[in-house]
Motif scaffolding. Sequence first.
Motif, PDB file in Angstrom:
ATOM      1  N   GLY A 121      77.794   4.882 -36.498  1.00  0.00           N
ATOM      2  CA  GLY A 121      76.457   4.564 -36.978  1.00  0.00           C
ATOM      3  C   GLY A 121      76.283   4.762 -38.469  1.00  0.00           C
ATOM      4  N   THR A 122      77.375   5.081 -39.168  1.00  0.00           N
ATOM      5  CA  THR A 122      77.312   5.300 -40.610  1.00  0.00           C
ATOM      6  C   THR A 122      78.625   4.850 -41.248  1.00  0.00           C
ATOM      7  N   TYR A 123      78.573   4.632 -42.545  1.00  0.00           N
ATOM      8  CA  TYR A 123      79.780   4.236 -43.271  1.00  0.00           C
ATOM      9  C   TYR A 123      80.542   5.448 -43.832  1.00  0.00           C
ATOM     10  N   THR A 124      80.067   6.630 -43.573  1.00  0.00           N
ATOM     11  CA  THR A 124      80.678   7.845 -44.127  1.00  0.00           C
ATOM     12  C   THR A 124      82.148   7.968 -43.742  1.00  0.00           C
ATOM     13  N   TRP A 125      82.482   7.713 -42.487  1.00  0.00           N
ATOM     14  CA  TRP A 125      83.872   7.848 -42.042  1.00  0.00           C
ATOM     15  C   TRP A 125      84.773   6.831 -42.726  1.00  0.00           C
ATOM     16  N   SER A 126      84.230   5.670 -43.029  1.00  0.00           N
ATOM     17  CA  SER A 126      85.023   4.670 -43.750  1.00  0.00           C
ATOM     18  C   SER A 126      85.393   5.171 -45.139  1.00  0.00           C
ATOM     19  N   PHE A 127      84.456   5.840 -45.787  1.00  0.00           N
ATOM     20  CA  PHE A 127      84.751   6.412 -47.105  1.00  0.00           C
ATOM     21  C   PHE A 127      85.786   7.528 -46.998  1.00  0.00           C
ATOM     22  N   TYR A 128      85.706   8.325 -45.947  1.00  0.00           N
ATOM     23  CA  TYR A 128      86.703   9.378 -45.751  1.00  0.00           C
ATOM     24  C   TYR A 128      88.098   8.773 -45.580  1.00  0.00           C
ATOM     25  N   VAL A 129      88.197   7.716 -44.797  1.00  0.00           N
ATOM     26  CA  VAL A 129      89.481   7.048 -44.598  1.00  0.00           C
ATOM     27  C   VAL A 129      89.985   6.500 -45.931  1.00  0.00           C
ATOM     28  N   PHE A 130      89.093   5.893 -46.710  1.00  0.00           N
ATOM     29  CA  PHE A 130      89.477   5.359 -48.016  1.00  0.00           C
ATOM     30  C   PHE A 130      89.998   6.465 -48.931  1.00  0.00           C
ATOM     31  N   ILE A 131      89.321   7.607 -48.954  1.00  0.00           N
ATOM     32  CA  ILE A 131      89.740   8.718 -49.811  1.00  0.00           C
ATOM     33  C   ILE A 131      91.125   9.216 -49.405  1.00  0.00           C
ATOM     34  N   VAL A 132      91.365   9.358 -48.111  1.00  0.00           N
ATOM     35  CA  VAL A 132      92.672   9.816 -47.630  1.00  0.00           C
ATOM     36  C   VAL A 132      93.765   8.812 -48.010  1.00  0.00           C
ATOM     37  N   MET A 133      93.486   7.522 -47.817  1.00  0.00           N
ATOM     38  CA  MET A 133      94.473   6.504 -48.166  1.00  0.00           C
ATOM     39  C   MET A 133      94.749   6.494 -49.672  1.00  0.00           C
ATOM     40  N   ALA A 134      93.711   6.673 -50.486  1.00  0.00           N
ATOM     41  CA  ALA A 134      93.896   6.706 -51.941  1.00  0.00           C
ATOM     42  C   ALA A 134      94.736   7.917 -52.349  1.00  0.00           C
ATOM     43  N   LEU A 135      94.499   9.059 -51.732  1.00  0.00           N
ATOM     44  CA  LEU A 135      95.297  10.251 -52.042  1.00  0.00           C
ATOM     45  C   LEU A 135      96.758  10.059 -51.633  1.00  0.00           C
ATOM     46  N   LEU A 136      96.974   9.435 -50.488  1.00  0.00           N
ATOM     47  CA  LEU A 136      98.350   9.148 -50.069  1.00  0.00           C
ATOM     48  C   LEU A 136      99.042   8.200 -51.046  1.00  0.00           C
ATOM     49  N   ALA A 137      98.304   7.207 -51.523  1.00  0.00           N
ATOM     50  CA  ALA A 137      98.884   6.277 -52.502  1.00  0.00           C
ATOM     51  C   ALA A 137      99.236   6.996 -53.795  1.00  0.00           C
ATOM     52  N   CYS A 138      98.378   7.922 -54.225  1.00  0.00           N
ATOM     53  CA  CYS A 138      98.668   8.707 -55.439  1.00  0.00           C
ATOM     54  C   CYS A 138      99.916   9.572 -55.252  1.00  0.00           C
ATOM     55  N   CYS A 139     100.020  10.200 -54.089  1.00  0.00           N
ATOM     56  CA  CYS A 139     101.202  11.024 -53.812  1.00  0.00           C
ATOM     57  C   CYS A 139     102.468  10.176 -53.781  1.00  0.00           C
ATOM     58  N   HIS A 140     102.371   8.981 -53.235  1.00  0.00           N
ATOM     59  CA  HIS A 140     103.527   8.089 -53.190  1.00  0.00           C
ATOM     60  C   HIS A 140     103.937   7.679 -54.600  1.00  0.00           C
ATOM     61  N   TYR A 141     102.976   7.364 -55.436  1.00  0.00           N
ATOM     62  CA  TYR A 141     103.261   6.983 -56.822  1.00  0.00           C
ATOM     63  C   TYR A 141     103.941   8.144 -57.559  1.00  0.00           C
ATOM     64  N   ILE A 142     103.408   9.330 -57.402  1.00  0.00           N
ATOM     65  CA  ILE A 142     103.984  10.507 -58.074  1.00  0.00           C
ATOM     66  C   ILE A 142     105.409  10.737 -57.586  1.00  0.00           C
ATOM     67  N   ALA A 143     105.627  10.606 -56.289  1.00  0.00           N
ATOM     68  CA  ALA A 143     106.968  10.809 -55.731  1.00  0.00           C
ATOM     69  C   ALA A 143     107.953   9.776 -56.314  1.00  0.00           C
ATOM     70  N   LEU A 144     107.502   8.536 -56.496  1.00  0.00           N
ATOM     71  CA  LEU A 144     108.368   7.518 -57.069  1.00  0.00           C
ATOM     72  C   LEU A 144     108.665   7.784 -58.539  1.00  0.00           C
ATOM     73  N   GLU A 145     107.696   8.244 -59.281  1.00  0.00           N
ATOM     74  CA  GLU A 145     107.882   8.512 -60.698  1.00  0.00           C
ATOM     75  C   GLU A 145     108.762   9.739 -60.948  1.00  0.00           C
ATOM     76  N   VAL A 146     108.593  10.758 -60.130  1.00  0.00           N
ATOM     77  CA  VAL A 146     109.368  11.991 -60.316  1.00  0.00           C
ATOM     78  C   VAL A 146     110.785  11.796 -59.787  1.00  0.00           C
ATOM     79  N   GLY A 147     110.894  11.144 -58.644  1.00  0.00           N
ATOM     80  CA  GLY A 147     112.195  11.005 -57.977  1.00  0.00           C
ATOM     81  C   GLY A 147     112.959   9.875 -58.446  1.00  0.00           C
TER      82      GLY A 147
END
Length: 68
Positions: A42-68
């Motif tokens: 009944g709200t879009y709040t959970w969609s934003f939570y999913v987006f935030i988690v996916m964005a954090l995972l993408a950032c971690c993946h980018y950092i892992a590629l740059e460092v490794g």
Amino acid sequence: KPAKLLGRMADFGKLQGFLMLFQVIGGFLGTLVTGKLREVSGTYTWSFYVFIVMALLACCHYIALEVG
């Protein structure tokens, strides 16, 4: 930087086209998932939570590629 890693611009174009496929699929599935979460909760709040988690995972993946 990616073109230098691949060596030729033609190869970079192929890679960019391949990655565009996932962008289109993600845009399509994101719309469906957002709609379903809105129906269930009944709200879009959970969609934003999913987006935030996916964005954090993408950032971690980018950092892992740059460092490794």
